[in-house]
Design a protein around this motif. Structure first.
Motif, PDB file in Angstrom:
ATOM      1  N   ARG A 177       0.835  -1.209   0.000  1.00 27.45           N
ATOM      2  CA  ARG A 177       0.000   0.000   0.000  1.00 27.45           C
ATOM      3  C   ARG A 177       0.868   1.256   0.000  1.00 27.45           C
ATOM      4  N   SER A 178       1.942   1.221   0.763  1.00 29.94           N
ATOM      5  CA  SER A 178       2.827   2.381   0.840  1.00 29.94           C
ATOM      6  C   SER A 178       3.430   2.711  -0.514  1.00 29.94           C
ATOM      7  N   GLU A 179       3.748   1.686  -1.281  1.00 31.65           N
ATOM      8  CA  GLU A 179       4.324   1.903  -2.616  1.00 31.65           C
ATOM      9  C   GLU A 179       3.392   2.734  -3.485  1.00 31.65           C
ATOM     10  N   LEU A 180       2.109   2.480  -3.384  1.00 35.75           N
ATOM     11  CA  LEU A 180       1.152   3.174  -4.243  1.00 35.75           C
ATOM     12  C   LEU A 180       0.928   4.619  -3.829  1.00 35.75           C
ATOM     13  N   THR A 181       1.447   5.014  -2.681  1.00 40.23           N
ATOM     14  CA  THR A 181       1.331   6.421  -2.274  1.00 40.23           C
ATOM     15  C   THR A 181       2.461   7.267  -2.842  1.00 40.23           C
ATOM     16  N   LEU A 182       3.471   6.617  -3.414  1.00 40.97           N
ATOM     17  CA  LEU A 182       4.620   7.356  -3.930  1.00 40.97           C
ATOM     18  C   LEU A 182       4.258   8.009  -5.263  1.00 40.97           C
ATOM     19  N   PRO A 183       4.501   9.311  -5.402  1.00 39.91           N
ATOM     20  CA  PRO A 183       4.136   9.978  -6.657  1.00 39.91           C
ATOM     21  C   PRO A 183       5.127   9.731  -7.784  1.00 39.91           C
ATOM     22  N   ARG A 184       6.391   9.484  -7.454  1.00 42.40           N
ATOM     23  CA  ARG A 184       7.407   9.272  -8.489  1.00 42.40           C
ATOM     24  C   ARG A 184       7.410   7.835  -8.968  1.00 42.40           C
ATOM     25  N   ARG A 185       7.761   7.659 -10.219  1.00 42.28           N
ATOM     26  CA  ARG A 185       7.964   6.310 -10.726  1.00 42.28           C
ATOM     27  C   ARG A 185       9.139   5.692  -9.986  1.00 42.28           C
ATOM     28  N   ASN A 186       9.061   4.364  -9.772  1.00 41.17           N
ATOM     29  CA  ASN A 186       9.953   3.772  -8.780  1.00 41.17           C
ATOM     30  C   ASN A 186      10.419   2.388  -9.195  1.00 41.17           C
ATOM     31  N   ALA A 187      10.728   2.218 -10.477  1.00 41.94           N
ATOM     32  CA  ALA A 187      11.142   0.900 -10.946  1.00 41.94           C
ATOM     33  C   ALA A 187      12.518   0.973 -11.586  1.00 41.94           C
ATOM     34  N   ARG A 188      13.045  -0.191 -11.903  1.00 42.86           N
ATOM     35  CA  ARG A 188      14.385  -0.279 -12.485  1.00 42.86           C
ATOM     36  C   ARG A 188      14.498   0.473 -13.798  1.00 42.86           C
ATOM     37  N   PHE A 189      15.680   1.057 -13.990  1.00 43.81           N
ATOM     38  CA  PHE A 189      16.052   1.693 -15.259  1.00 43.81           C
ATOM     39  C   PHE A 189      15.114   2.837 -15.644  1.00 43.81           C
ATOM     40  N   ALA A 190      14.439   3.436 -14.644  1.00 38.21           N
ATOM     41  CA  ALA A 190      13.494   4.523 -14.918  1.00 38.21           C
ATOM     42  C   ALA A 190      12.505   4.112 -16.010  1.00 38.21           C
ATOM     43  N   SER A 191      12.049   2.879 -15.946  1.00 33.94           N
ATOM     44  CA  SER A 191      11.206   2.293 -16.986  1.00 33.94           C
ATOM     45  C   SER A 191       9.730   2.519 -16.674  1.00 33.94           C
ATOM     46  N   ILE A 192       9.021   3.149 -17.621  1.00 27.48           N
ATOM     47  CA  ILE A 192       7.576   3.300 -17.458  1.00 27.48           C
ATOM     48  C   ILE A 192       6.917   1.926 -17.417  1.00 27.48           C
ATOM     49  N   ARG A 193       7.340   1.043 -18.315  1.00 24.50           N
ATOM     50  CA  ARG A 193       6.716  -0.281 -18.375  1.00 24.50           C
ATOM     51  C   ARG A 193       6.852  -1.012 -17.049  1.00 24.50           C
ATOM     52  N   ARG A 194       8.054  -1.012 -16.496  1.00 24.34           N
ATOM     53  CA  ARG A 194       8.261  -1.714 -15.234  1.00 24.34           C
ATOM     54  C   ARG A 194       7.460  -1.068 -14.103  1.00 24.34           C
ATOM     55  N   ASP A 195       7.394   0.262 -14.101  1.00 21.56           N
ATOM     56  CA  ASP A 195       6.659   0.927 -13.037  1.00 21.56           C
ATOM     57  C   ASP A 195       5.162   0.663 -13.163  1.00 21.56           C
TER      58      ASP A 195
END
Length: 691
Positions: free
Chosen positions: A658-676
């Motif tokens: 749940r905490s992850e979904l409160t983060l406004p910034r994308r937060n996945a490897r390689f700054a990847s939209i797909r992964r995020d």
């Protein structure tokens, strides 16, 4: 000029690439009557003497001569010299209070620039607007008398006829206020006054709104962005007399596709071209608006509204830069970007090919969220036809290719004709290969062409780029068994010519076919003892995927688990997880991975331990996964995908999910939209199942 230049022992100093003995020649080159010689000298100065913004003793020793060059009206490209001085001075002033080894000299350079700060006051009033533009930022940084600096900036704004220069003056005042908090109240009052002054041009008023927000982001109100939008609209509607109308922001001449230089992969050439392209600015307001977007940060809805107005401006250069800013927002921040995707897609039909190309490129880059643009992309591709893949006009060609790639990434069969045309013609075929693997429904059409390209690969060349690997990856994704003979032949040739990269790619492709690739086992088995660190684990993984003989593969996996390369351990853990419960004998070795110092080894080890050991391992596995996720957010998409597979056992992870979904910034490897996006979908799936 240059008196005393050779009295300095330049050879006793060093720059980024060795001896500084060449510095006198570079300084002389900056005054050369030959334009190309001046350009080369400036590029070399930045890369060696002022490498990545660093100031070293030879940089400081150069400053008096750079000031001489900039101050002489007979010097060609004076603005470039002033810009260099400001760059050196900015780095020096910002870093001079920090402690560094003797290898750098920020403090020495800062002293020189401050001693000559009055020179920048003169440069900022120079008859040449390019010199003024280069010098104005220095007024906020180099004058020790900050009250005078503020007064000079106010006077400069009143005297400055140019829009670009006025924007820089207001920007410099904000920089000064941020540098000297005691001046903040006065600067904020000045910004208020400018923003409210209807007699001022809308560009200056917009700059005041933006810089006020930059200085006090916590004071941004609900009216700030609407005020900026109104001013942008006013600027767009302003009538510019023909004599004052600026030159076009850009122009592109038709060019035919060129083959890359010998020995250089076309992907490398394209990457550098893209870097050059992104370094260009096409409108005087671009820096200002980018500053505004950086200040607004995660206010996605407000930034989207601002971009909507930017994308409607009549000026093509402003729209092109706005398209790039749209990509920056969507790549960095989560939110509902559907409307922005649609607004970008409207520019696919722009009459300026470069604008259309940039819109297509952004949709390709953001393909994971580009579904709303699917039909617009298909219409654009169909309107120009497959032959546009090799169009003679470089930007028209790029627009079509990027639109095809974006459509292909969406798995849309309407991209197939252009992909086939690319594979047939060979023009930029590598771009088509990169998306061919997503067009599963057209595998029967694509595989013969991909195999034909694969058969033409010359394995005797030491540098193959990623061409063979990309072809093998596409064939592996398509999984059409008609490709197996070509892939097996490629594996044999790659082994014979010691092409480790191609060998690994072929092994990965064959593994996707499972038992159908059994004719390759004779070639694969010896590779499980290969000396190449990457080939060996790929061969073991392929042996299991194709042969499925647990007794044959378990000893090999045990050897990988005790190997030094971390990726041996992660790959072995993944294969053991595929084997599942029958691999229970490997649990003691897998548990050792849970204490490895590298988080990725612990993560893959934990996933294998739980998959094989079952719910009895849940507590320790969740501890490992959630701790790694907290310490390294880039692991999130991988961990969430596994938590989703854990089902009800993942319930203790709910707070972190749940905490992850409160983060406004994308937060996945390689700054990847797909992964995020996958990360967010996984989190929602887990919450939906367990709540």
């Amino acid at each position: 000029m240059f008196e005393g230049l050779y009295d300095i022992d330049w050879s006793s100093m060093e720059h980024a690439y060795g001896s500084a003995a060449e510095v006198p020649g570079l300084l002389l080159g900056l005054r050369s009557p030959d334009r190309e010689e001046r350009r080369k000298a400036l590029v070399r100065f930045y890369s060696a003497v002022h490498h990545q913004g660093v100031v070293v003793p030879c940089t400081t020793a150069s400053l008096p001569f750079l000031f001489e060059l900039a101050g002489d009206v007979a010097t060609p490209d004076r603005a470039a010299i002033v810009d260099l001085l400001v760059s050196i001075g900015t780095a020096a002033v910002e870093e001079c209070e920090n402690q560094y080894a003797d290898l750098v000299d920020f403090a020495g350079a800062a002293a020189v620039v401050r001693e000559r700060a009055e020179v920048f006051v003169g440069f900022a009033a120079d008859a040449d607007p390019r010199v003024r533009r280069a010098a104005i930022p220095g007024l906020a940084l180099f004058l020790d008398d900050t009250d005078r600096a503020a007064a000079v900036l106010r006077d400069r704004l009143s005297a400055e006829p140019g829009t670009a220069e006025r924007l820089l003056v207001v920007d410099a005042m904000a920089t000064l206020a941020l540098r000297v908090p005691a001046l903040s109240d006065g600067a904020m009052a000045w910004f208020d006054e400018l923003a409210a002054d209807a007699s001022r041009d809308p560009g200056t008023r917009l700059a005041a709104v933006v810089q006020q927000a930059r200085c006090a982001p916590e004071q941004i109100s609900k009216d700030t962005v609407p005020a900026a939008i109104d001013l942008l609209r006013e600027m767009a509607n302003a009538t510019v007399p023909d004599g004052e109308r600026p030159a076009p922001a850009f122009h592109v001449t038709p060019t035919t596709p060129e083959a890359p230089a010998a020995g250089v992969a076309p992907q490398v050439v394209a990457a550098f071209e893209d870097l050059d392209r992104k370094g260009l600015v096409h409108a005087p307001t671009t820096h200002l608006l980018r500053t505004f977007h950086e200040t607004l940060a995660g206010r996605v809805s407000q930034r989207t509204a601002l971009l909507a107005q930017q994308l409607r401006t009549p000026d093509p250069g402003s729209r092109l830069d706005a398209i790039r800013m749209s990509a920056e927002l969507m790549k960095s921040w989560r939110g509902d970007h559907a409307s922005l995707i649609l607004q970008v897609s409207e520019h696919l039909g722009a009459t300026e090919h470069e604008v259309a190309a940039e819109a297509a490129a952004v949709l390709e880059e953001c393909h994971a969220i580009a579904e709303p643009a699917r039909d617009a992309l298909a219409a654009h591709v169909a309107a120009h036809g497959p032959d546009a893949w090799a169009a003679p006009h470089s930007e028209q060609r790029r627009a079509h290719q990027e639109a095809v790639r974006a459509l292909g990434r969406l798995g849309d069969a309407r991209a197939v004709p252009s992909v086939l045309a690319a594979l047939d013609s060979g023009v930029d075929a590598w771009r088509a290969v990169e998306v061919a693997g997503t067009l599963i429904e057209a595998a029967d059409q694509l595989v013969p062409h991909l195999c034909a390209h694969l058969r033409r690969v010359d394995h005797t060349q030491r540098w193959l780029g990623s061409g063979a690997a990309a072809l093998l990856s596409a064939l592996g994704d398509l999984r059409d068994q008609a490709a197996l003979p070509s892939i097996i032949d490629t594996l044999t040739a790659a082994v014979r010519h010691d092409q480790a990269g191609t060998t690994s790619a072929a092994l990965k492709a064959l593994a996707t076919f499972g038992p159908a690739a059994a004719p390759a086992l004779e070639t694969i088995r010896p590779l499980t003892a290969a000396s190449d660190a990457h080939v060996r684990p790929d061969a073991v993984a392929a042996l299991w995927a194709i042969g499925g003989d647990r007794e044959e593969v378990m000893p090999l996996l045990g050897e990988l688990l005790t190997g030094r390369p971390f990726f041996w351990k992660t790959r072995a853990a993944d294969v053991l997880a595929e084997i599942g419960l029958p691999a229970v004998a490997a649990l003691p070795q897998l548990r050792q991975l849970l204490t490895d110092r590298y988080d990725w080894v612990r993560i893959h080890g934990a996933a294998a331990v739980w998959t094989i050991g079952g719910e009895a391992e849940t507590s320790i596995v969740l501890d490992i996964l959630l701790q790694a996720w907290s310490q390294n957010p880039a692991t999130g998409d991988h961990i969430v995908a596994f938590l989703d597979r854990m089902g009800l056992a993942a319930e203790p992870a709910l707070p972190q999910v749940r905490s992850e979904l409160t983060l406004p910034r994308r937060n996945a490897r390689f700054a990847s939209i797909r992964r995020d996006e996958e990360l967010q979908r996984g989190c929602h799936a887990i919450i939906g199942r367990l709540s």
